[in-house]
Design an enzyme around this catalytic site. Structure first.
Site, short mmCIF file in Angstrom:
data_model
loop_
_atom_site.label_atom_id
_atom_site.label_comp_id
_atom_site.label_asym_id
_atom_site.label_seq_id
_atom_site.Cartn_x
_atom_site.Cartn_y
_atom_site.Cartn_z
N ILE A 86 0.28 5.62 1.30
CA ILE A 86 0.25 6.44 2.54
C ILE A 86 -0.87 6.18 3.24
CG2 ILE A 86 -0.48 8.47 1.69
CD1 ILE A 86 1.82 10.00 3.42
N HIS A 140 -2.98 7.04 10.73
CA HIS A 140 -3.65 6.52 12.16
C HIS A 140 -3.38 7.44 13.23
CE1 HIS A 140 -3.01 2.68 10.28
NE2 HIS A 140 -1.61 2.61 10.42
N CYS A 181 -3.90 6.77 0.47
CA CYS A 181 -3.47 5.73 -0.13
C CYS A 181 -2.99 6.01 -1.60
CB CYS A 181 -4.69 4.73 -0.31
SG CYS A 181 -4.99 4.15 1.40
N GLY A 196 -2.18 -4.58 9.00
CA GLY A 196 -3.84 -5.06 8.97
C GLY A 196 -4.43 -3.97 8.27
N PHE A 197 -5.64 -3.52 9.40
CA PHE A 197 -6.63 -2.64 8.89
C PHE A 197 -6.73 -1.31 9.85
CE2 PHE A 197 -8.79 -5.64 11.79
CZ PHE A 197 -9.43 -4.81 12.62
N GLY A 206 0.76 -1.30 0.08
CA GLY A 206 0.19 0.05 -0.17
C GLY A 206 0.67 1.49 -0.23
#
Length: 239
Positions: A92, A95, A191, A173-174, A90
Site C-alpha cells: 500500500i 499519494h 508498504c 514508478g516513484f 509492492g
C-alpha cells in the site's frame, strides 16, 4: 535503440485518469514492439517520463494486503481521499499534494534488460538528489525505496517505489515526499512494513516548503546521467 525520452508534467491530476493515460502510453509502446516482431518493421519505440501530483489517494499493489489500509470507505471520504487496487508491485502507498510522483514509461530494450538494475537506478536517482540537500539517503535491504537512518530505531522512508513491467516496458514508478502532509500516512501501514516511520524533505530540512520545481530538475539531471538518456520537453501540462 532510442534513448530519447518525452517529458510531460501533468500538474495536479486524478490518480485514475493518470493511470489510464499511463496505460495508453504503455500500450502504444507494446503495440510498436509487437509490430516490429511480426512485420520486421524496425520502428523506434517511444519513451516517456511523467511528473504528476495526485489528490489524496491510497493505492494497493498486486501483492498487497488490504488490512494495511487502516480506515474504511466512509473515513476515506471524510478525508477527501480515494482508494484503488493497481497492477504494480509492492503493497500500500499514499499519494497526495506536496509529493513528487514520477512515472517513467520506458522500453527498457532501449537501455538495458534488467528490472533489478532499473529499480536500483531509480533509487540511486533519489539518493543522489537528496545528497544535494545534505541528506544521506540509503537503500534498506529487502525493502524497495529510499530511506534515512537505515538500521537505527529512527529509520524512516522518504520515497516509495512500485513498478510494473511487461515485454520490457515499464509503468508506475516513484513517489518522493517533498512537502507532504505526513498525517495521511497514519491511515495505513506504509508498504506493509510495521514500525517504520515516514518523512518528507521539508521536515528533514526544517523548512516550511521546499521548491518542488528545483527538486524535479535535480531528479531529471540524475536520471539523464544514470540512464544515459536525453529529455525532450515538447509536451508540458497535458490535461
Amino acid at each position: 535503440m532510442n534513448k530519447h525520452i518525452e517529458l510531460q508534467d501533468l500538474g495536479s491530476k486524478d490518480y485514475k485518469d493518470t493511470w489510464d493515460y499511463q496505460e495508453s502510453l504503455f500500450k502504444s509502446i507494446v503495440d510498436t514492439k509487437v509490430k516490429n516482431r511480426r512485420e520486421d518493421a524496425n520502428l523506434d519505440t517511444s519513451n516517456y517520463f511523467l511528473f504528476v501530483e495526485h489528490p489524496h489517494v491510497y493505492t494497493l499493489g498486486k501483492s498487497g494486503d488490504i488490512s494495511n489500509l487502516l480506515i474504511n470507505e466512509e473515513q476515506l471520504k471524510a478525508k477527501g481521499a480515494s482508494f484503488y487496487k493497481v497492477n504494480r508491485g509492492g503493497d500500500i502507498t499514499y499519494h497526495g499534494p506536496g509529493q513528487i510522483v514520477g512515472y517513467p514509461i520506458l522500453d527498457l530494450e532501449n537501455f538495458f534488460t534488467d528490472i533489478h538494475k532499473y529499480l536500483r537506478l531509480l533509487e540511486e536517482m533519489i539518493i543522489l538528489t537528496l545528497a544535494e540537500y545534505g541528506l544521506k539517503a540509503e537503500r534498506s535491504k529487502g525493502e524497495t525505496g529510499v530511506w534515512l537512518d537505515v538500521g537505527t530505531p529512527f529509520a524512516r522512508k522518504i520515497c516509495a517505489m512500485g513498478v510494473r513491467a511487461s515485454r520490457w516496458v515499464t509503468m508506475h514508478g516513484f513517489a518522493l515526499n517533498v512537502n507532504a502532509n505526513l498525517g495521511y500516512f497514519d491511515n495505513m501501514i506504509p508498504c506493509g512494513i510495521r514500525g517504520k516511520a515516514v518523512t518528507s524533505l521539508n521536515v528533514e530540512l526544517g523548512k516550511r516548503e521546499v521548491d518542488e520545481t528545483e527538486v524535479k530538475e535535480k531528479l531529471l539531471n540524475h536520471f539523464k546521467e544514470l540512464f544515459e538518456a536525453e529529455f525532450h520537453h515538447s509536451v508540458q501540462n497535458v490535461q
